[in-house]
Structures are given as C-alpha cells and as structure tokens.
Write an enzyme that holds these catalytic residues in place. Sequence first.
Site, PDB file in Angstrom:
ATOM      1  CG  ASP A  62      33.154  46.933  38.810  1.00 46.97           C
ATOM      2  OD1 ASP A  62      34.319  46.528  38.958  1.00 46.97           O
ATOM      3  OD2 ASP A  62      32.176  46.187  38.759  1.00 46.97           O
TER       4      ASP A  62
ATOM      5  CD  GLU B 159      36.627  44.258  41.705  1.00 46.38           C
ATOM      6  OE1 GLU B 159      35.800  45.171  41.516  1.00 46.38           O
ATOM      7  OE2 GLU B 159      36.752  43.286  40.945  1.00 46.38           O
TER       8      GLU B 159
ATOM      9  CD  GLU C 168      35.723  40.871  38.465  1.00 45.50           C
ATOM     10  OE1 GLU C 168      35.412  40.509  39.611  1.00 45.50           O
ATOM     11  OE2 GLU C 168      34.985  41.621  37.776  1.00 45.50           O
ATOM     12  CD  GLU C 169      32.526  43.191  36.028  1.00 50.19           C
ATOM     13  OE1 GLU C 169      31.740  42.421  36.602  1.00 50.19           O
ATOM     14  OE2 GLU C 169      32.899  44.273  36.514  1.00 50.19           O
TER      15      GLU C 169
ATOM     16  CG  ASP D 246      36.599  42.369  32.527  1.00 45.09           C
ATOM     17  OD1 ASP D 246      37.418  42.539  33.455  1.00 45.09           O
ATOM     18  OD2 ASP D 246      35.664  41.543  32.587  1.00 45.09           O
TER      19      ASP D 246
END
Lengths: 350, 350
Positions: free
Chosen positions: B94, B153, B124-125, B70
């Site tokens: 990212d 990452e 994840e965000e 994501d």
Amino acid sequence: MLDLSQDAGALTAAIVDVESVSGDEKALADLVEEALRALPYLSVDRSGETVVARTSLGRAERVLIAGHLDTVPVAANLPSRVDGGRLYGCGTTDMKAGVAVALKLAAALPAPNRDVTYVFYDCEEVEAERNGLNRVARDHPEWLAADFAVLMEPTDGVIEGGCQGTLRAEVHVAGKRAHSARSWFGVNAIHGIEPVLARLNAYQARLPVVDGLEYHEGLNAVGVRGGVAGNVIPDSCVVTVNYRFAPDLTIEQAREHVREVFDGFEVSFTDAAPGARPGLTDPVAAAFTAAVGGEPRAKLGWTDVARFSALGVPAVNYGPGDPNLAHQQGEYVSLEKIADSERAMLNWLT
Amino acid sequence: MLDLSQDAGALTAAIVDVESVSGDEKALADLVEEALRALPYLSVDRSGETVVARTSLGRAERVLIAGHLDTVPVAANLPSRVDGGRLYGCGTTDMKAGVAVALKLAAALPAPNRDVTYVFYDCEEVEAERNGLNRVARDHPEWLAADFAVLMEPTDGVIEGGCQGTLRAEVHVAGKRAHSARSWFGVNAIHGIEPVLARLNAYQARLPVVDGLEYHEGLNAVGVRGGVAGNVIPDSCVVTVNYRFAPDLTIEQAREHVREVFDGFEVSFTDAAPGARPGLTDPVAAAFTAAVGGEPRAKLGWTDVARFSALGVPAVNYGPGDPNLAHQQGEYVSLEKIADSERAMLNWLT
C-alpha cells in the site's frame, strides 16, 4: 524582620503577603530563619529553603511541629485581605495559618514541657523529589528525630490520623492492527478495554477501620490512551489507574490487590507512596489528642505524615485551615480557627 | 536518481526504502519528479508533494493512472527485504508496488495507444483536507481531466469497483473532576465510556449488494483519549470511531446511522468521504476490464476513486498489492504480482 509578637492572624497575613510559590520560597525562608535566630533558646539549622529550629532542654519527650512554606501558584489572590473574620489569599489555608501558629509557639515557649523541633520546609506542592522534608530526611535525618510529629496541614482544627497510600498502574490490552476498512482482519485493542472498565465500574471500594479510624479507598482510571491513526484498528490500549489504599496495606499488598482486580490483563506499576497508620493508640499521640480534644478522623489524601511514619516517627495532621479550600482561588482561613489552634497547641506544650 | 530501467520489483524496493510517511513525502516526490522530467515526451507539473506527468499525443482517449506516495507510520519494518518471492516492508503493498508499475509504464511508453496522465500524490493516509489529489482537484482540476482513471491501490491484481465511504465521529462522555483521594465527589468520564465500547463490541456490520458487488461495512474505535493528571478524576473522555459504509448510503445517511448507534451520547463528526458506486457498466471501464481480465469485485477500503467519481471521471482500483496486508507490520507484496500487473497495463496501453 517578622514580628512574632503580633497575634497569629496578623502574623498569618504578614507571611501570606510574602509570595512563596514552590521553588521561590527563599524570601520567606530568610525571614523565618532570621526570626527564629533571634530566639536565644533555639538552635537553628538550614538546608536550602528549609529551616529547622530546636529547643534542647533535656525533656523526656521530643515533639516535632512542621509546616511547608510554599504555596500553589498565585491566582490573582494576593495581597491578603480580611473580610468578616476571614483572611483571604493564596496560601492562607494551605498552610501559612499553620506556619504562623508554629512560629507563635516558637516565640512564646522558651521552656515547653516537651522539647520541640520546628520544621519549615519548601516544595511540598510539587514532585516528591523536590520536597524539602524529603531532602532533609535523606541528608540530615537526625534533625527530624522525635517521638511524635504534628504536621500543620489544613484539617479544619480536627486531628486527622495517618494517610492513605497511593499507587498508579497501567493496564495494557493488546490487539492486532489492520486497516479499518477491513476491520475483521484485526483485533481492536480499544474495544478490548470494555471488561477493564466494567471491573472499575463494578468495583466496591473498601472502607476499612484502621486503629479506630475509618478510611475510604478508591480505584479509578485517571488516563486512557489508544489509537494509531484514523484508519487503523489499534493494537494497543492502556488504561492508567490510581489506587488510593488504606494504611492497613503495604505498597506490595496494594499492588497484589490491583493485580487481582485486573486478573487476566497485563498490569505494570509506575509510582507509589505508602500510607501511614494513624497510630493514635501510641501514648505520645494519645496525650496530644487529649490536650487538643475533638474526635480524630482518617486522612484520605496522601500527606507528608507518611515521611515521618517511614522514619519511625508517629505523626498526625492538625491545622486551622479548611482542606476543602486548598488550591482554590477563593482560599481563606477563619481567624478564629487560627486562635483556637494556637490555644490548643499551647495547652499541649505547657 | 531513481533508475526506471530496473525491473518493477527492484524499483518498488528502491522507493520503499525512501521513507515517506504522510507529511514527509518530499524526498520521494523529488526523486519521482526528477525521474519523470528526464523523459522528454512527458510534460511535468508539481503542486506541493504531488507530481503530475502527461503525454500529449492527441489520442482520442485520455486515461489517468494514479498512486499515492505516502505510507502509514513505519512499524520497525524498514528497510525492505526480499524473502521467498515477496518484498517485505512499510508501503510495499500500500501502495509503492503500484507506484513502481506506473513509473515503469511512464518510462516504457513514449507513444501509448491512449494519452496517459500519471499522478503521484501525497497525504492519502491522513485527513481528507491534506490529501494531495484533493488539493490538485481544487487548484488545478484541468490536470486531472480524463476519460477513465485507474488508481493503483492494492487489489491483488483484481479490478475492484467503487469504494466504501468513510466517516469519523467523536463520542463524548462528560464527568466531574475531583481529587482522586476523594473520588466519590467526582464522576469518572473514562469509566463512562464502558457502554460506548459495549455497543461497538455488539455491533453487527451490514454486507449489502450494490450494482452486483457485495460490500462489507465496519464500525470501529480508532482512538480514545481521557485523563487530566495522575491524581484527578477525569471529567472528559472521547472515543473516536470510524464508520466504513457501503456506497448505497450517502454521508448524511451514514451519519444518521452513527447517531442511532450511539443514541444518548454526544456525537460530533469530523471528516467524511463519500463512497463510489462500482460503475463497471461504463464502456471505457469495460474496455479496461476486457484487457486486464478477471472477475471484478467490490472495493471495501475508501479510495480516491471517489474523488474521480466526484469529478465525473469513471475510475477503478487495480494494483498488484494484497489489500489485506495494508497497514500491517508484516506488510509485503508478491514480486510476481508486480510483474503481472505491469504486463497487463502494458497490454492495455499498447
């Protein structure tokens, strides 16, 4: 059929019991129209749910008496009930008591000392573009021609002159987005509104005297929004402010003031409505003040008097209801105040 | 069908162009699953929009390579574009460059020197409870069993140890409603957040050294909301703050710090995730460090290495993106760094 011969308190109860939340005034407007058409000395017009009735006696002066038929939503406060000299129920104070007084005048005065135009309109409690008075001013401005207008909004039996203007503005603060784990690469727009709030907190509201009445301004944040996501330094924050300004300022002057207060910030304007000067020095208004008595005061909230003002008709607010009870579940009106108001208006027109 | 034979930069561009803002990863997860199922030496599992693929060669060591699918919301920065050796667009740094490298490894390594588990996950965000890795750790912990994990990452090609913790808190300010025409009868809650913002603007962030690596904390507003209607003095305003804390503090210690900063205000806590100490002294981590080279540094952003840490799997961050560009409108990744990262990982696994 509405019985206009009953006393003004009973008539108020009768029309309170005809539910008329904004947008749903037809039943009440029909009853009002029917009752007015039964009076041979009135000519009656209708636009949507707004009813206008006029005497045509060729008097030197024409006055207009107006009230809105709609109410805010019912809050389990219908039907009306009388208790200890008070009539309780939705719309009692705002403003069916005023409407009842106007209907009583229409029935009692085949030959008033001034020509009278009675206006009963819809959708006052909602957006300006739905307002019946607004629509009639646009489609039939001649119906509203008058030398002076009395808007029978609740004022507790005191003459309230003019009204304050209102405008809304957005104060924008920009920043720079960054991940909140490395916030020093960004510029936080929410942190950036601190000086905007400092100016609002330090703001000294004006209390100007206009045509002899003291107004009371206010500049307030009514909204704030900012934030992108829980892990992002926000690049934008907007504070929405509402400026209530005395009627010695035009909308443009009021905007200029807001620009000055937030000097250095980006300011944009959304909606605005002008104030109305009290105009109580006008001879026709002075005659009303003399007949009704009492000490006039400034109207702080915006009301439809500003619409009359914009049409060149000086106007005041004057009605039997208590404005502090408007829009409340426990809304009521004093039966004595209704009778007082009817007596004062009859005194003025005979 | 994703073409895993194209070079890693082109593959990054292809997956960047499949929009996958948190909560909307299905299209990309489907493509990733389809591409991995086409590789006969991998067994593939799926949970929601998380795809897990494993070799089963019976090697002495199993390593896990993970990346999230994501991105933060698109900011008029899609589709991707290449300019001067850089790939621009939402999610480039990212962390779709890292995802592309992991997919290249999966396609290139039928027989790596260590068994490999590839994990591509969703959300994840956003809030921790939506995180795909979190869900898999709860529902299928066996899928995540490994001796060491590399989370791809963005680290600019440097090994980053540990991670800072993060928590969000709401600072509440109450007021009293009133009509904005008579604002002095109310208490404006939006005006009341001025001292909250003053404390944030005056805040001095800590820079502690933990296990030899220097961290850098931050306390920031990430959201603000207040306002009832355009003519009402608001009775509530809430500032949401995000505290990024070094791994020498527990979540409870971090909460206590936030309570102290906003002493006198009502503070409530929403989500939190612990930090992870760097742990680079672990032998399996040391082998990775030796293969990849460079000088390890502290990870400032919270990353899912803390989840591996909680599962007892030592983990580091290592990926081709520049973390300083994450979540920015002008986000990009260097095509050369993607190739370097792919080469280093191949070197480690062959």
